[in-house]
Design a protein around this motif. Structure first.
Motif: not given
Lengths: 222, 222
Positions: A33, A35-36, A120, A122
């Motif tokens: 993942r 985005w982490e 994520a 957002r």
């Protein structure tokens, strides 16, 4: 064993998975993942993006363009880029068409708004951006259909990275239920041929929690 | 003679120009204002984007990724992608870093807002997007500096397409007067070495009407 860091609905990851499978190479998948921004992953690829390929002896190849060219240079069998400099340029033109232009015009809007932004954290989807993606998609499906109608495979006589790049994106849009299959018979026929390839099967079982695909997604006769 | 359709401040065009010049190939330039979507140009590249290379015998190669790989495959001399599959993967990783990530993080905001949108009649610059581009630029300059400090050239011992891709973007940002040269000595030293290469000279005389570069743009000792 060869290990591919990937995310199931990421088109660049699918591009690499399909190329590996078409080359009949054994590989394991590890979901990342990205985005982490996990530190050990950033060490593998400072860009913080999937896919990343780690060879069994430890060599790291980061990013889809590097991975597919690396596979073409290091493995035997038929080249997925083809033969002859001009034909190879046509394959790479179409790879860029899907991996850059289609991505910018369509995938970022649809996949981005409907899935990635939520994962994520957002915020909520923007209906205007989704509409823009759907409008652009129609033009791209027309071009895909035109290619499929005039050629055996997208870049010419032979199956190539151009088909793989297109399939990587189209399959994600299909997972979202957004492909206007009734609008273009030639595009649909091309995708049916793609779907029945052994390399493609594993992608049809991909699932993202909380975002199931439409019923026809895994259906070979859709 | 070999002809390159380009736009002077387009980084992808600069990438192709520099690769042609480093390969010591003769070529003529033709400015293409791609946003005007001239029909004869769309026939050459349906994506409607520069650069496009037309060989003297008529073969067309569309898009920077296809052009640089084509040149590497068809011309003699040292490869600009390097030797050895792992080293070539590192060059392609960095090409992707600049041509895709730097482009998305920085160039689209700064070049897009300050010049391209005006040329294409798409309205006034958005100060918030320009600020975002400038903030992202600082992180990229740090990474560029880190590479330049730890390696002879960006991808390793030898000058490569990685340096050319970086120079293509950095030179455009420098034209806009936005490069924070005082922030990173190693990045500046690398760019000084790039600027003094014969391949780079023609880019230093590029001018866009109504948007002159800062005085130091063409200065080798900036």
């Amino acid at each position: 064993m060869r290990l591919l860091y990937h995310f199931s609905l990421d088109p660049a990851s699918r591009f690499a998975r399909l190329a590996l499978a078409e080359k009949k190479l054994d590989f394991a998948l590890r979901e990342e993942r990205a985005w982490e921004r996990r530190e050990a992953f950033l060490d593998l690829n400072p860009a913080g993006e999937v896919p990343v390929l780690v060879e069994s002896e430890g060599a790291t190849v980061a990013g889809a363009p590097a991975i597919v060219e690396y596979l073409d240079e290091t493995t035997g069998g038929e080249s997925l880029i083809g033969t002859g400099a001009v034909q190879r340029a046509e394959v790479r033109r179409l790879v860029q068409w899907f991996m850059a232009k289609f991505d910018r015009d369509v995938t970022r809007y649809l996949l981005g708004q409907k899935i990635m932004d939520r994962l994520a954290g957002r915020g909520v989807p923007d209906a205007m951006l989704i509409r823009a993606g759907l409008t652009n998609l129609r033009l791209h499906v027309d071009y895909l259909g035109w290619l499929a109608e005039h050629r055996n495979w997208l870049a010419g006589e032979r199956f190539s990275l151009a088909d793989i790049a297109a399939a990587a994106h189209i399959s994600v849009i299909d997972y979202l239920g957004d492909m206007p299959w009734d609008a273009n018979a030639a595009a649909k026929d091309w995708y049916q041929r793609i779907k029945s390839r052994p390399s493609f099967r594993p992608l049809l079982t991909d699932r993202v929690t909380g975002a199931p695909p439409p019923a026809h997604y895994a259906d070979l006769d859709f």
